[in-house]
Design an enzyme around this catalytic site. Structure first.
Site, mmCIF file in Angstrom:
data_model
loop_
_atom_site.group_PDB
_atom_site.id
_atom_site.type_symbol
_atom_site.label_atom_id
_atom_site.label_comp_id
_atom_site.label_asym_id
_atom_site.label_seq_id
_atom_site.Cartn_x
_atom_site.Cartn_y
_atom_site.Cartn_z
ATOM 1 C CB CYS A 2 -7.750 -31.419 9.009
ATOM 2 S SG CYS A 2 -8.655 -31.036 10.511
ATOM 3 N NE ARG A 50 -9.514 -32.349 15.954
ATOM 4 C CZ ARG A 50 -10.001 -32.403 17.176
ATOM 5 N NH1 ARG A 50 -9.406 -33.153 18.089
ATOM 6 N NH2 ARG A 50 -11.085 -31.718 17.502
ATOM 7 C CB ILE A 53 -11.357 -25.643 14.709
ATOM 8 C CG1 ILE A 53 -10.081 -25.475 13.853
ATOM 9 C CG2 ILE A 53 -12.185 -24.359 14.723
ATOM 10 C CD1 ILE A 53 -9.180 -24.335 14.264
ATOM 11 C CB SER A 364 -10.637 -14.023 4.519
ATOM 12 O OG SER A 364 -10.384 -13.481 3.245
ATOM 13 N N GLY A 365 -12.208 -11.344 3.864
ATOM 14 C CA GLY A 365 -13.164 -10.645 3.009
ATOM 15 C C GLY A 365 -13.133 -11.065 1.559
#
Length: 632
Positions: A2, A50, A53, A364-365
């Site tokens: 958000c 917003r 999720i 993500s890494g």
């Protein structure tokens, strides 16, 4: 994910202009396209955008406590919200929703400013307590989520998730800060807490703001978390190998909670491959993975990503993009709001664009290189440190400082003859040497380029102060831990996490980073350096622990990263654009550079006598920002 915004007046009983706050909130619609909400009261206004999720139906913000006296707007995710909610229910709090946001309200009621100690997540939130007349704003420990703020001439605190939010306010400061320019030309980004504008700031990672209406008259930030820099390394090789995967798997598992499609970036490198491997082991359904490839082999990693996708039978999505992707360059200036020179922002923007077609949340890494010493610069720094340790500073400084000044910048020469930066660094302190080695433009280069008037504006300031302030009061016996600490305090938040946040939010994509789980970071930071950097191999303990989960090609091939051919671009297809911007009215009006020196730098790069690609790209992105400013 958000966006939040707010206006708080230090003047009691002042009415907040609702139209201004709504305009501020509209500027971050891309961060939250699903919904918006507002709270207005005497001397306070809070706004929220917003991206849904968790608790899709009940997560509308702002969210209030049972009596409506405490209100919160929140950007991020609290991954352990369910266990906190259970604890708070046992303490007598009642919940109206199933969202992590409501947990923050009741945690504030129960624990006050100590509520942040209970949260595991990425977050920025603002709480207004109408009973106590207190405003509390906090940022997560690592700095995954951003917050900008300023105090206006009308004695109002304005804040928002991005700088463009503040710029909608008619009294937002807009004078460019020369010190921020110096830092930017050194680092390629403007480090927290500075901003491109004087008197506009970024709330630092692991810090909060706590203000009481009628009592506090200025903004003072307070640190609530830091890396465990004082603790000595205690983990041995066996402990690391036994615990690393389980601890990382736990961090991944926490980040799989979602009511919308969730996937992962997959480059084929060690870190992203590790996340995909563990993610696939934790869920029954096939993971969704996303990669981008480039149309030239030396920049294309898709074959390595495919190895992981095949092994774990993921729903793999690949798009090949043009490596000469110039259309994005002007767009990035708008996305980042201030000068930003990490060229990997271009492919990062594209991979977020690809991922959003398939998922709303992506793992993500990021973080593996900083935690486990994966960057080549760490190895080089330790080699230089050996030389520094053998020669007293009183001797090193004059001898190698002079050599560094006299030795030419020989980019055309074989590697062993390119010694200018090394000579300079050996003559410096350890932290200043590290800054010198990773600078976009070294101190001597910046001083040559600056105009006389700009040097006067700097009043003696130079960007070594960034590292000096980060290390103030700290003493590291381990030189590798020191530079890793510096990267966490500067590079991680100012470059890496800024890049990911803006690129992902431009596409309304939430990115979660398991390796930056603060409990994992605290544990991993105490890993002995000889296990991280072993026999010249970076991330050695991480790679060893991952051997049962990934192929040798994924673990031990040469690191590629998100590279683009800057040197060739700036000589070829971007040459005209570069020349136009370097000598534009915007650059001249800013009076930062000596035009003759800038012309010389441009010519040397075009002739091939020196590779100035890093510096020229950095100045190009600054010039595009200044052109945008001139149009106001």
């Amino acid at each position: 994910m958000c966006g939040i915004a707010g206006i708080f007046s230090f003047n009691q009983n002042e009415t907040i202009d609702q139209n201004i706050l709504k305009k501020m909130n509209d500027a971050q619609q891309h961060r939250g396209p699903n919904d918006e909400g507002y709270h207005f009261d005497t001397s306070i206004g809070l706004a929220h955008r917003r991206l849904s999720i968790i608790d899709l139906s009940g997560g509308h913000q702002p969210i209030y406590n049972e009596t409506g006296d405490v209100v919160v707007v929140f950007n991020g995710e609290i991954y352990n919200f369910q266990s906190i909610a259970d604890e708070l229910k046992q303490l007598g709090h009642s919940f109206k929703t199933h969202s992590d946001t409501e947990t923050i309200v009741h945690a504030w009621e129960e624990w006050g400013v100590k509520c942040v100690d209970h949260f595991n997540g990425m977050f920025v939130f603002a709480i207004w307590d109408n009973i106590k007349k207190e405003l509390f704003i906090a940022r997560d420990r690592i700095g995954e989520k951003p917050l900008h703020y300023a105090v206006t001439s009308e004695n109002q605190l304005i804040f928002g998730s991005e700088l463009k939010v503040l710029k909608q306010h008619p009294h937002c400061p807009s004078q460019i800060d020369p010190r921020a320019i110096e830092d930017y030309l050194t680092l390629g980004y403007i480090p927290d807490p500075k901003c491109i504008y004087k008197n506009v700031y970024k709330l630092e990672a692991g810090h909060y703001i706590h203000l009481k209406q009628g009592k506090d008259t200025e903004v003072i930030t307070q640190e609530y978390w830091d890396l465990p820099w004082q603790e000595t390394s205690y983990l041995d090789k066996t402990e690391v190998e036994e615990e690393l995967i389980e601890r990382l798997k736990k961090a991944v598992d926490l980040r799989l909670v979602s009511e919308v499609p969730l996937g992962a970036f997959l480059s084929g490198g060690v870190d992203s491959s590790a996340i995909v491997a563990l993610m696939s082991q934790l869920q029954e359904q096939a993971a969704t993975t996303c990669s981008i490839g480039f149309d030239v082999p030396e920049f294309n990693e898709t074959d390595f990503a495919q190895i992981v996708a095949d092994r774990y039978k993921t729903n793999h999505n690949v798009e090949v993009v043009d490596h000469e992707d110039f259309e994005l360059i002007n767009e990035l200036t708008k996305v980042y709001d201030e000068p930003y020179a990490d060229s990997s922002a271009l492919p990062t923007y594209r991979v977020c664009e690809v991922a959003r077609k398939h998922v709303t949340v992506c793992l993500s890494g990021d973080g593996g290189d900083e935690i486990f010493a994966g960057y080549r610069r760490y190895k080089l720094h330790l080699q230089e440190e050996k030389a520094r340790s053998k020669i007293p500073y009183a001797l090193r400084r004059p001898v190698f400082g002079t050599l560094g000044k006299l030795y030419p910048k020989a980019d055309w020469a074989p590697q062993f003859l390119r010694a200018k930066t090394t000579f300079q660094s050996i003559g410096m302190s350890s932290s200043h040497a590290y800054l010198n080695s990773m600078s976009k433009l070294r101190a001597d280069e910046r001083q040559k380029l600056y105009s006389k008037s700009f040097k006067q504006k700097l009043k003696g300031y130079d960007s070594r102060a960034v590292f000096d302030e980060a290390l103030a009061g700290k003493e590291f016996k381990d030189p590798l831990k020191m530079v890793q600490y510096l990267d966490f305090k500067t590079w991680m938040t100012g470059d890496i996490l800024t890049k990911v946040d803006r690129a992902s939010m431009a596409h309304a994509l939430e990115v979660r980073v398991p390796m930056l789980d603060h409990t994992f970071v605290e544990w991993a930071f105490k890993t002995p350096s000889n296990l991280n950097l072993a026999k010249g191999e970076g991330k050695a303990c991480l790679k060893k622990s991952l051997e049962p989960h990934l192929s040798e090609d994924n673990l031990y091939r040469k690191k590629m990263g998100f590279r683009i051919p800057l040197a060739q671009w700036l000589k070829g297809p971007l040459k005209e654009k570069l020349e136009r911007v370097l000598f534009s009215d915007a650059i001249k009006a800013a009076d930062i550079f000596d035009s003759k020196q800038l012309r010389k730098m441009f010519k040397q790069h075009q002739d091939g006598t020196s590779d100035h690609s890093a510096g020229l790209w950095t100045i190009l992105m600054l010039g595009l920002f200044l052109e945008q400013e001139l149009k106001k």
